[in-house]
Design an enzyme around this catalytic site. Structure first.
Site, short mmCIF file in Angstrom:
data_model
loop_
_atom_site.label_atom_id
_atom_site.label_comp_id
_atom_site.label_asym_id
_atom_site.label_seq_id
_atom_site.Cartn_x
_atom_site.Cartn_y
_atom_site.Cartn_z
N LYS A 140 -2.48 5.67 13.36
CA LYS A 140 -3.68 4.92 13.71
C LYS A 140 -3.55 4.36 15.12
CE LYS A 140 -5.19 3.46 9.09
NZ LYS A 140 -5.48 2.30 8.23
N ARG A 146 0.14 9.70 6.23
CA ARG A 146 -1.28 9.72 5.87
C ARG A 146 -1.74 11.17 5.95
NH1 ARG A 146 -0.59 5.53 9.72
NH2 ARG A 146 -0.98 3.44 8.87
N TYR A 199 4.50 -2.90 -1.82
CA TYR A 199 5.30 -1.98 -2.60
C TYR A 199 6.43 -2.69 -3.35
CZ TYR A 199 2.70 1.43 0.05
OH TYR A 199 1.68 2.16 0.59
N HIS A 209 -2.98 10.38 -0.58
CA HIS A 209 -2.38 9.09 -0.24
C HIS A 209 -1.38 8.63 -1.29
CE1 HIS A 209 -2.80 6.28 3.05
NE2 HIS A 209 -2.72 5.26 2.22
N HIS A 236 3.29 0.75 9.61
CA HIS A 236 2.52 -0.46 9.33
C HIS A 236 2.70 -1.46 10.46
CE1 HIS A 236 2.39 0.11 4.66
NE2 HIS A 236 1.46 0.78 5.28
N ARG A 284 2.08 9.08 -0.23
CA ARG A 284 2.54 8.03 0.70
C ARG A 284 3.01 6.80 -0.07
NH1 ARG A 284 1.95 6.16 6.11
NH2 ARG A 284 1.03 4.09 6.36
#
Length: 304
Positions: free
Chosen positions: A175, A151, A283, A248, A274, A251
């Site tokens: 995150k 990110r 994806y 992004h 994730h 990514r």
């Protein structure tokens, strides 16, 4: 909104901050969503504490917001916040049962992210003018974004002490302040080392608070996400790429190219940081042409 709601919202926010590492921005968004519920209850004349909420109250609440025009994606976010909040109250024995247990989020159509082809990535990187210091920095930064699937905030927050180039990996803080180890390829290492040696090392001044950041601006401070976004837009335009490109996008391209190459989905999940494999699985919807080509080329039924 009565004191019971206010108290529970306050303790819930403290729980999210201390136990899950949520940022102030995320906490503010959660509270904004959750405060809609007691406001709606007051509107209906249902003055009650959280321990009296039942499933039908929540169904009415969601239906009311939908009729006001709240979209499916926003409804899903709100329901997620409600589930987390009431799950916390149940764990703390503040409520006898969880009214959100059977509450379902609206079905959302998956938004397929914009992805660059490998050649487009190389074309974009190729237009960066390496005769300028900021060009060497930008090339190193974008190579890192693409090589590691970071990110933009993870890249701008990358620390010198988290570079382990001899072992071929970096340590990333994602995150919720969760750390993960991500491999980094030789091309990205090469450009980062050039930047560190010939640009960062000779900056006239580096601000004390930015001494451990890898990527710095011309004034020796930490690099902002807006500046990276602006640079990516400029380079994409110069490369003649008409797609809606942002930091992004690197990514998304990283993940897609890995999966197209046959990488294990859970390995990609780990590298992206994730929480859920379902987030990564988006994806797999992008490589149908690749899968078809693979089957046509390698399946024994197609070899005649």
């Amino acid at each position: 909104m009565n004191s019971a709601w206010k108290t529970n919202f306050t303790t819930f926010a403290a729980y999210l901050k201390l136990n899950r590492g949520y940022s102030d921005h995320t906490l503010s968004a959660y509270r904004s969503d959750l405060e809609k519920l007691p406001a709606y209850l007051d509107l209906r004349g249902w003055e009650m504490n959280p321990d009296r909420i039942e499933r039908f109250h929540l169904d009415d609440f969601i239906q009311y917001l939908a009729e006001l025009g709240l979209g499916p994606r926003s409804q899903a976010r709100l329901i997620s916040a409600l589930k987390t909040f009431f799950g916390y109250l149940l764990d703390e024995k503040i409520i006898p049962s969880d009214p959100t247990e059977l509450l379902k989020a609206p079905k959302l159509g998956r938004k397929i992210p914009e992805v660059l082809t490998y050649q487009e990535v190389r074309d974009l990187l190729g237009v960066i003018d390496l005769s300028y210091d900021h060009g060497l920095r930008d090339r190193a930064l974008l190579e890192t974004l693409y090589a590691c699937g970071l990110r933009v905030s993870e890249a701008t927050d990358l620390k010198l002490t988290n570079l382990y180039f001899d072992q071929g990996f970096i340590r990333v803080t994602g995150k919720g302040n969760k750390e993960r180890i991500v491999p980094i390829g030789g091309e990205a290492i090469h450009h980062v080392e050039i930047y560190l040696e010939y640009v960062r090392k000779v900056l006239p001044v580096i601000k004390p608070e930015a001494e451990n950041f890898v990527f710095l601006n011309r004034r020796g401070g930490s690099l902002s996400r807006i500046s990276v976004f602006t640079a990516v837009k400029k380079y994409a335009a110069e490369a003649g790429i008409e797609k809606n490109v942002s930091p992004h996008t690197f990514r998304h391209s990283f993940a897609t190219h890995l999966i197209e190459g046959g990488a294990d989905l859970r390995a990609v999940q780990e590298m992206l940081g994730h929480e859920s494999i379902l987030t990564t699985e988006i994806y797999t919807h992008l490589d149908t042409d690749f899968l078809r080509e693979t089957i046509m080329s390698f399946h024994p039924s197609n070899q005649r």
